[in-house]
Design a protein around this motif. Structure first.
Motif, mmCIF file in Angstrom:
data_model
loop_
_atom_site.group_PDB
_atom_site.id
_atom_site.type_symbol
_atom_site.label_atom_id
_atom_site.label_comp_id
_atom_site.label_asym_id
_atom_site.label_seq_id
_atom_site.Cartn_x
_atom_site.Cartn_y
_atom_site.Cartn_z
ATOM 1 N N ARG A 158 11.336 10.858 2.115
ATOM 2 C CA ARG A 158 11.544 11.701 0.934
ATOM 3 C C ARG A 158 10.557 11.368 -0.178
ATOM 4 N NH1 ARG A 158 16.237 14.605 1.452
ATOM 5 N NH2 ARG A 158 17.628 13.891 3.121
ATOM 6 N N VAL A 159 10.297 10.081 -0.369
ATOM 7 C CA VAL A 159 9.312 9.691 -1.382
ATOM 8 C C VAL A 159 7.939 10.240 -1.007
ATOM 9 C CG1 VAL A 159 8.054 7.727 -2.368
ATOM 10 C CG2 VAL A 159 10.551 7.658 -2.187
ATOM 11 N N ARG B 62 7.330 -1.009 0.486
ATOM 12 C CA ARG B 62 7.029 0.057 1.445
ATOM 13 C C ARG B 62 5.676 0.734 1.200
ATOM 14 N NH1 ARG B 62 10.237 -1.825 5.188
ATOM 15 N NH2 ARG B 62 12.467 -1.394 4.937
ATOM 16 N N GLU B 63 4.778 0.106 0.423
ATOM 17 C CA GLU B 63 3.460 0.695 0.203
ATOM 18 C C GLU B 63 2.704 0.830 1.525
ATOM 19 O OE1 GLU B 63 2.359 1.865 -2.632
ATOM 20 O OE2 GLU B 63 4.186 1.255 -3.695
ATOM 21 N N GLU B 64 2.789 -0.195 2.352
ATOM 22 C CA GLU B 64 2.088 -0.167 3.638
ATOM 23 C C GLU B 64 2.615 0.960 4.518
ATOM 24 O OE1 GLU B 64 1.547 -3.082 7.520
ATOM 25 O OE2 GLU B 64 1.870 -3.988 5.547
ATOM 26 N N GLU B 65 3.937 1.149 4.542
ATOM 27 C CA GLU B 65 4.534 2.199 5.379
ATOM 28 C C GLU B 65 4.162 3.593 4.864
ATOM 29 O OE1 GLU B 65 6.074 -0.445 4.287
ATOM 30 O OE2 GLU B 65 7.299 -1.378 5.861
ATOM 31 N N LEU B 66 4.123 3.772 3.538
ATOM 32 C CA LEU B 66 3.727 5.069 2.980
ATOM 33 C C LEU B 66 2.283 5.398 3.339
ATOM 34 C CD1 LEU B 66 5.361 4.855 -0.561
ATOM 35 C CD2 LEU B 66 5.906 6.549 1.191
ATOM 36 N N SER B 67 1.426 4.404 3.262
ATOM 37 C CA SER B 67 0.022 4.607 3.612
ATOM 38 C C SER B 67 -0.137 4.938 5.087
ATOM 39 C CB SER B 67 -0.774 3.344 3.256
ATOM 40 O OG SER B 67 -2.112 3.469 3.661
ATOM 41 N N GLU B 68 0.621 4.229 5.934
ATOM 42 C CA GLU B 68 0.552 4.473 7.373
ATOM 43 C C GLU B 68 1.082 5.856 7.723
ATOM 44 O OE1 GLU B 68 -0.194 3.614 11.454
ATOM 45 O OE2 GLU B 68 -0.939 2.804 9.556
#
Length: 363
Positions: free
Chosen positions: A49-50, A17-23
């Protein structure tokens, strides 16, 4: 721990989920309102939440599903105020924020405990004070509404008061940001009404992020790492599990937990389907109360009767001479609930696990 049934709180606990967190970060820097969608149990809440926990912005989190349940489907300002009070109790422990909270009409603070006089308290006043606090500290204050489609049941006008407040905040409070998540994508859009010219939110740009299931390869890696974390050696092919559960993280976690108890792949898989049968029965009970047509249509699609004509014939064979307009309404509702999707001229169940449960008449 990857095999944890509660939403993740730190990046170390979150798989991929790195891409989703960045987006998500990029969208929140641009838009006052960000809408995060995805299938049930795909990990939307964990992602949010993260993000909230690892950034320096201030935030509060409202579980709208809890609001819906505690209000028996008729959410009032008193219900929302009560939940907001619980969140304010959490953030009142931030010393700098505590002094700002005292400025909100209807709020009194004793130590770190917040009390709200519902007759005086107004959300607009709270957001204005939070805006002033966030601006002074050069940060944003983020309000997270989880499963926000249930806000459609707020007040007597389908959540219109909330939409008006959001429009006011959008235009006047640049440091107050909103995140809405929803598994029932169509219902969430019905609440926000951002494409309705009569809605207060019409014409206001929003950010959109869709959280998708893991790919087949990522699902395998997730299970491998989950068992490695627990120092569990497995003697079966994980691909057999992924083929049945797809890439929805909630199902993969449930399988891992069941396997750790049973030490048997087939029994653990059976337990996943049994557990989900009970949960889906509960989730589908409300729509089934409206009409048995919904379950008939779902089960028909699950066994391959997935065209308009085929579904109409099934209903007619049961003595239910449904009109075209009513069948359209049934299918439209199932699509808004993200239970069914249309592909070309056919319909299919969006969730592979639910499809099997329906096909086997477990609900």
């Amino acid at each position: 721990m990857l095999f944890s049934s509660t939403p993740k709180a730190t990046r170390e606990e979150l798989f991929d989920r790195e891409e989703e967190l960045s987006e998500l970060e990029k969208l929140l820097n641009i838009y006052p309102i960000v809408v995060v969608t995805g299938l049930r149990r795909v990990g939307k809440s964990s992602l949010i939440r993260v993000y909230l926990n690892e950034h320096e912005n201030y935030f509060m989190s409202i579980d709208v599903r809890k609001l819906y349940e505690m209000s028996f489907g008729n959410i009032s300002s008193l219900h929302l105020t009560r939940l907001v009070g619980e969140e304010l109790n959490k953030i009142s422990k931030i010393e700098k924020l505590s002094s700002f909270l005292r400025k909100i009409r209807g709020i009194s603070i004793h130590g770190s405990s917040v009390e709200i006089d519902a007759k005086q308290f107004e959300l607009s006043d709270m957001f204005e004070k939070l805006e002033a606090f966030a601006a002074k500290n050069n940060k944003n204050f983020i309000v997270f509404f989880d499963e926000a489609q249930y806000l459609k049941f707020y007040g007597a006008r389908g959540g219109e008061e909330i939409r008006m407040l959001l429009a006011y905040s959008y235009d006047n409070l640049p440091h107050v940001r909103f995140i809405f998540t929803g598994s029932e994508v169509g219902m969430l859009h019905d609440f926000l009404k951002f494409e309705d010219p009569d809605s207060p939110l019409y014409g206001r740009a929003m950010g959109f992020l869709t959280v998708k299931p893991f790919s087949f390869e990522l699902s395998l890696e997730f299970l491998r790492k989950g068992f490695e974390e627990l120092e569990e050696k497995i003697d079966f092919d994980l691909s057999e599990v992924v083929k049945q559960l797809d890439g929805i993280v909630g199902y993969l976690v449930l399988f891992g937990l069941k396997y750790m108890t049973m030490k048997n792949k087939d029994k653990a898989l059976q337990e996943v389907f049994s557990t989900m049968s009970v949960l889906f029965e509960k989730e589908l009970s409300e729509i089934t109360k409206r009409s048995p047509r919904y379950m008939t249509v779902l089960k028909s699609i699950a066994i391959g009767i997935n065209t308009w004509t085929g579904l109409k014939n099934v209903l007619h064979a049961r003595g239910d001479f449904v009109s075209d307009s009513r069948l359209f309404s049934v299918l439209e509702t199932l699509q808004k609930l993200s239970l069914v999707e249309k592909f070309q001229d056919r319909y299919r169940i969006t969730d592979q696990v639910l499809e099997r449960i329906l096909r086997e008449n477990r609900v």
